[in-house]
Design an enzyme around this catalytic site. Structure first.
Site, PDB file in Angstrom:
ATOM      1  N   ASP A 144       0.834  -1.211   0.000  1.00 14.54           N
ATOM      2  CA  ASP A 144       0.000   0.000   0.000  1.00 14.54           C
ATOM      3  C   ASP A 144       0.868   1.260   0.000  1.00 14.54           C
ATOM      4  O   ASP A 144       0.518   2.269  -0.630  1.00 14.54           O
ATOM      5  CB  ASP A 144      -0.938  -0.008   1.225  1.00 14.54           C
ATOM      6  N   HIS A 171      -5.399  -3.654   5.744  1.00 13.85           N
ATOM      7  CA  HIS A 171      -5.015  -3.941   4.359  1.00 13.85           C
ATOM      8  C   HIS A 171      -6.193  -4.529   3.587  1.00 13.85           C
ATOM      9  O   HIS A 171      -6.173  -5.684   3.194  1.00 13.85           O
ATOM     10  CB  HIS A 171      -3.800  -4.873   4.314  1.00 13.85           C
TER      11      HIS A 171
HETATM   12  P1  NAD Z   1      -0.402 -18.413  -5.315  1.00 14.58           P
HETATM   13  O1  NAD Z   1      -1.599 -19.302  -5.337  1.00 14.58           O
HETATM   14  O2  NAD Z   1       0.280 -18.108  -6.587  1.00 14.58           O
HETATM   15  O3  NAD Z   1       0.688 -19.019  -4.323  1.00 14.58           O
HETATM   16  C1  NAD Z   1       0.365 -19.457  -3.045  1.00 14.58           C
HETATM   17  C2  NAD Z   1       1.318 -20.559  -2.655  1.00 14.58           C
HETATM   18  O4  NAD Z   1       0.969 -20.991  -1.334  1.00 14.58           O
HETATM   19  C3  NAD Z   1       1.249 -21.795  -3.581  1.00 14.58           C
HETATM   20  O5  NAD Z   1       2.533 -22.136  -4.057  1.00 14.58           O
HETATM   21  C4  NAD Z   1       0.673 -22.874  -2.676  1.00 14.58           C
HETATM   22  O6  NAD Z   1       1.151 -24.179  -2.962  1.00 14.58           O
HETATM   23  C5  NAD Z   1       1.159 -22.394  -1.310  1.00 14.58           C
HETATM   24  N1  NAD Z   1       0.446 -23.005  -0.196  1.00 14.58           N
HETATM   25  C6  NAD Z   1      -0.855 -23.358  -0.109  1.00 14.58           C
HETATM   26  N2  NAD Z   1      -1.091 -23.945   1.082  1.00 14.58           N
HETATM   27  C7  NAD Z   1       0.086 -23.962   1.735  1.00 14.58           C
HETATM   28  C8  NAD Z   1       0.488 -24.429   3.008  1.00 14.58           C
HETATM   29  N3  NAD Z   1      -0.367 -25.021   3.826  1.00 14.58           N
HETATM   30  N4  NAD Z   1       1.778 -24.285   3.360  1.00 14.58           N
HETATM   31  C9  NAD Z   1       2.660 -23.675   2.537  1.00 14.58           C
HETATM   32  N5  NAD Z   1       2.338 -23.223   1.314  1.00 14.58           N
HETATM   33  C10 NAD Z   1       1.070 -23.362   0.932  1.00 14.58           C
HETATM   34  O7  NAD Z   1      -0.845 -17.056  -4.558  1.00 14.58           O
HETATM   35  P2  NAD Z   1      -0.060 -15.658  -4.506  1.00 14.58           P
HETATM   36  O8  NAD Z   1      -0.487 -14.813  -5.629  1.00 14.58           O
HETATM   37  O9  NAD Z   1       1.372 -15.920  -4.286  1.00 14.58           O
HETATM   38  O10 NAD Z   1      -0.713 -15.014  -3.200  1.00 14.58           O
HETATM   39  C11 NAD Z   1      -0.473 -15.560  -1.931  1.00 14.58           C
HETATM   40  C12 NAD Z   1      -1.244 -14.805  -0.850  1.00 14.58           C
HETATM   41  O11 NAD Z   1      -0.775 -13.447  -0.730  1.00 14.58           O
HETATM   42  C13 NAD Z   1      -2.741 -14.693  -1.125  1.00 14.58           C
HETATM   43  O12 NAD Z   1      -3.432 -14.913   0.077  1.00 14.58           O
HETATM   44  C14 NAD Z   1      -2.910 -13.256  -1.553  1.00 14.58           C
HETATM   45  O13 NAD Z   1      -4.210 -12.763  -1.311  1.00 14.58           O
HETATM   46  C15 NAD Z   1      -1.895 -12.567  -0.682  1.00 14.58           C
HETATM   47  N6  NAD Z   1      -1.485 -11.228  -1.122  1.00 14.58           N
HETATM   48  C16 NAD Z   1      -1.212 -10.313  -0.161  1.00 14.58           C
HETATM   49  C17 NAD Z   1      -0.825  -9.036  -0.497  1.00 14.58           C
HETATM   50  C18 NAD Z   1      -0.517  -8.026   0.577  1.00 14.58           C
HETATM   51  O14 NAD Z   1      -0.387  -6.848   0.255  1.00 14.58           O
HETATM   52  N7  NAD Z   1      -0.347  -8.402   1.828  1.00 14.58           N
HETATM   53  C19 NAD Z   1      -0.718  -8.680  -1.846  1.00 14.58           C
HETATM   54  C20 NAD Z   1      -0.988  -9.629  -2.819  1.00 14.58           C
HETATM   55  C21 NAD Z   1      -1.384 -10.899  -2.435  1.00 14.58           C
END
Ligand code: NAD
Length: 309
Positions: A144, A171
């Site tokens: 952000d 957030h």
């Molecule tokens: P993605 O689906 O591409 O990757 C997520 C990964 O997590 C995958 O590789 C999956 O295998 C893994 N995973 C699932 N369960 C798991 C577990 N129990 N233990 C370990 N790994 C596990 O998703 P992404 O685009 O990388 O996003 C990940 C998260 O980040 C989402 O929740 C998204 O909403 C969040 N996000 C947060 C922000 C922020 O500003 N804080 C910004 C963007 C995304």
């Protein structure tokens, strides 16, 4: 944790480039052997190890100083961050439990959404395990700030490296409150332009979700933001002074139990909460408007852990 994902892979690459990191320990439930093998060939200092599946959590976490968690599903068009709760709440709970056992002193940086709820979830888990330190759990809201700085620099023709706009609250949607009046260098906008800018910052994640049209949410910019926050934390742990980042933490600054504000980071995590500073009435009003949703998100996270106990 979540190292093979859309955020996890580019963030791991950025962290592999960080000379402050001696050991980069990658965990996911899929693909980590490949990601680790690939990254380990980069000619930088950090040793890389890959760990896959819950049996390897111990090997992954033991000895870690900082744990960064982007594990979990991302949004698709039409979804709010809260829609991810059902899947991601248990993922963050289980990973926090593993941290409480295998690296109870580590700093936790939580990226998995909904951050407004996943930080309370991890905090409750650590409290139950008797290893809670409120100064060591951070919800990463850095994206952000990165977005605010970028959009303000573009609007004003400034060098983005010189721009720093604090973002407080939570957030998600209206809980994201950019404090443009506290931006360095000072910037001013007519009220209608400022309102548009704030709405764009609040919806910037959705802008990416829609542009990706079903292929996920922000990954590259989040990897950049996550690597920036981790680097700041490493600088602070190494004793560098004056390191300040906004993040979502346990807080006494407002009536919400968790709240993001600028924080002075130190050798033990959060050293001093720098608080909200002087607000315009307009900004105070935005914070007031954020409260009901923020409090609801926090309670939902806490109830999830306590219900399951
Ligand atoms: P993605 O689906 O591409 O990757 C997520 C990964 O997590 C995958 O590789 C999956 O295998 C893994 N995973 C699932 N369960 C798991 C577990 N129990 N233990 C370990 N790994 C596990 O998703 P992404 O685009 O990388 O996003 C990940 C998260 O980040 C989402 O929740 C998204 O909403 C969040 N996000 C947060 C922000 C922020 O500003 N804080 C910004 C963007 C995304």
């Amino acid at each position: 944790m979540g190292a093979s994902g859309g955020i996890g892979q580019p963030m791991s690459l950025l962290l592999k480039l960080n000379p402050r990191i001696s050991h980069l320990s990658l965990y996911d439930i899929v693909h980590t052997p490949g990601v680790a093998a690939d990254l380990s060939h980069c000619s930088t200092k950090a040793k890389v190890t890959g760990h896959m599946g819950p049996d390897q959590l111990k090997a992954c976490l033991e000895g870690c100083d900082i744990v960064v968690i982007p594990a979990g599903v991302p949004r698709k068009p039409g979804m709010t961050r809260d829609d991810l709760f059902n899947t991601n709440a248990s993922i963050v709970r289980d990973l926090a439990e593993a941290c409480s056992k295998f690296c109870p002193e580590a700093i936790l940086c939580i990226i998995s959404n909904p951050v407004n709820s996943t930080v309370p979830i991890a905090s409750e888990v650590l409290q139950k395990a008797g290893v809670y330190n409120r100064n060591k759990i951070f919800g990463v809201s850095t994206l952000d700030i990165v977005r605010s700085n970028t959009f303000i620099a573009q609007a004003k023709g400034l060098d983005v490296n010189q721009v720093n706009c604090p973002v407080v609250g939570g957030h998600s949607g209206v809980t994201i409150v950019p404090l443009i009046s506290q931006c360095t260098p000072p910037v001013s906008f007519p009220q209608d332009e400022r309102e548009k800018l704030i709405v764009r910052i609040q919806n910037a994640g959705t802008e990416v979700v829609e542009a990706k049209a079903g292929a996920g949410s922000a990954t590259l910019s989040m990897a950049y933001a996550g690597a920036r926050f981790t680097n700041s934390m490493l600088e602070a742990l190494n004793g560098e002074e004056g390191i300040v980042e906004c993040a979502y933490v346990r807080s006494d600054e407002t009536e919400a139990k968790y709240f993001a504000t600028p924080l002075l980071l130190g050798k033990n995590g959060l050293e001093k909460n720098l608080g909200l500073g002087k607000l315009l009435d307009y900004e105070a009003d935005l914070i007031k408007k954020a409260m009901p949703e923020l409090k609801k998100n926090i309670e939902k996270g806490e109830e999830f852990v306590n219900k399951k106990a």
